[in-house]
Design a protein around this motif. Structure first.
Motif, PDB file in Angstrom:
ATOM      1  N   VAL A 192       0.840  -1.205   0.000  1.00 16.32           N
ATOM      2  CA  VAL A 192       0.000   0.000   0.000  1.00 16.32           C
ATOM      3  C   VAL A 192       0.876   1.256   0.000  1.00 16.32           C
ATOM      4  O   VAL A 192       0.640   2.201  -0.765  1.00 16.32           O
ATOM      5  CB  VAL A 192      -0.981  -0.005   1.191  1.00 16.32           C
ATOM      6  CG1 VAL A 192      -1.716   1.321   1.300  1.00 16.32           C
ATOM      7  CG2 VAL A 192      -1.968  -1.163   1.065  1.00 16.32           C
ATOM      8  N   ALA A 193       1.899   1.271   0.839  1.00 17.66           N
ATOM      9  CA  ALA A 193       2.786   2.442   0.923  1.00 17.66           C
ATOM     10  C   ALA A 193       3.511   2.692  -0.403  1.00 17.66           C
ATOM     11  O   ALA A 193       3.622   3.846  -0.851  1.00 17.66           O
ATOM     12  CB  ALA A 193       3.804   2.259   2.051  1.00 17.66           C
ATOM     13  N   GLU A 194       4.001   1.635  -1.035  1.00 12.21           N
ATOM     14  CA  GLU A 194       4.701   1.792  -2.314  1.00 12.21           C
ATOM     15  C   GLU A 194       3.750   2.284  -3.391  1.00 12.21           C
ATOM     16  O   GLU A 194       4.112   3.136  -4.199  1.00 12.21           O
ATOM     17  CB  GLU A 194       5.355   0.475  -2.749  1.00 12.21           C
ATOM     18  CG  GLU A 194       6.596   0.138  -1.977  1.00 12.21           C
ATOM     19  CD  GLU A 194       7.706   1.169  -2.173  1.00 12.21           C
ATOM     20  OE1 GLU A 194       8.163   1.373  -3.315  1.00 12.21           O
ATOM     21  OE2 GLU A 194       8.108   1.774  -1.160  1.00 12.21           O
ATOM     22  N   ASN A 195       2.532   1.738  -3.416  1.00  5.93           N
ATOM     23  CA  ASN A 195       1.551   2.211  -4.387  1.00  5.93           C
ATOM     24  C   ASN A 195       1.236   3.682  -4.143  1.00  5.93           C
ATOM     25  O   ASN A 195       1.142   4.462  -5.091  1.00  5.93           O
ATOM     26  CB  ASN A 195       0.274   1.378  -4.313  1.00  5.93           C
ATOM     27  CG  ASN A 195      -0.754   1.872  -5.300  1.00  5.93           C
ATOM     28  OD1 ASN A 195      -0.613   1.699  -6.493  1.00  5.93           O
ATOM     29  ND2 ASN A 195      -1.782   2.539  -4.793  1.00  5.93           N
ATOM     30  N   ASN A 196       1.078   4.066  -2.887  1.00  2.00           N
ATOM     31  CA  ASN A 196       0.796   5.462  -2.569  1.00  2.00           C
ATOM     32  C   ASN A 196       1.889   6.390  -3.097  1.00  2.00           C
ATOM     33  O   ASN A 196       1.603   7.468  -3.619  1.00  2.00           O
ATOM     34  CB  ASN A 196       0.619   5.650  -1.061  1.00  2.00           C
ATOM     35  CG  ASN A 196      -0.713   5.145  -0.561  1.00  2.00           C
ATOM     36  OD1 ASN A 196      -1.640   4.904  -1.328  1.00  2.00           O
ATOM     37  ND2 ASN A 196      -0.816   4.963   0.745  1.00  2.00           N
ATOM     38  N   LYS A 197       3.148   5.954  -2.970  1.00  2.00           N
ATOM     39  CA  LYS A 197       4.263   6.757  -3.484  1.00  2.00           C
ATOM     40  C   LYS A 197       4.214   6.873  -5.008  1.00  2.00           C
ATOM     41  O   LYS A 197       4.429   7.950  -5.560  1.00  2.00           O
ATOM     42  CB  LYS A 197       5.608   6.126  -3.094  1.00  2.00           C
ATOM     43  CG  LYS A 197       5.997   6.308  -1.663  1.00  2.00           C
ATOM     44  CD  LYS A 197       7.384   5.706  -1.467  1.00  2.00           C
ATOM     45  CE  LYS A 197       7.566   5.151  -0.079  1.00  2.00           C
ATOM     46  NZ  LYS A 197       8.823   4.407   0.064  1.00  2.00           N
TER      47      LYS A 197
END
Length: 123
Positions: A50-55
């Motif tokens: 989720v964090a990588e997608n958000n970035k």
């Protein structure tokens, strides 16, 4: 050098055993269901996705829960997770809940982790 490679492989299989429920060793090359979705390592992988997608797409998704998952032993481990995420939308403050399939490649002995895909699951 051989003992270091053996130790790395042993640690990988021990780590996979806990992530997949610990019943049997992982099948090389094939996908195996994750039995314990609440395992802290599985949760860490989901949060990373989720964090990588958000970035990458400049969004503000939040992990709600892991719905299902599988692992595949390759040069490391691929995790394919179906996750539920939420997002606060616009100025109205409404919450949108969606499902995604996230695929993460993990090589803990190399401190390598990469998001391979993050796809919306249409119901």
């Amino acid at each position: 050098m051989r003992s270091l490679l053996f130790l790395s492989a042993l640690l990988l299989f021990a780590d996979l055993s806990s992530a997949t429920g610990g019943d049997s060793p992982p099948t090389l090359g094939g996908w195996k269901p994750i039995k314990n979705l609440s395992d802290p390592y599985v949760q860490e992988i989901a949060k990373f996705a989720v964090a990588e997608n958000n970035k990458k797409v400049n969004s503000a998704l939040t992990l709600s829960r892991v719905l299902s998952g599988e692992t595949q032993v390759i040069s490391g481990v691929k995790y394919r997770l179906i996750i539920k995420v939420s997002e606060i939308s616009g100025s109205g403050g409404g919450v949108t809940v969606r499902k995604y399939q996230a695929t993460v490649w993990d090589k803990p002995w190399e401190k390598f982790r990469a998001l391979i895909s993050f796809l919306h699951v249409i119901e």
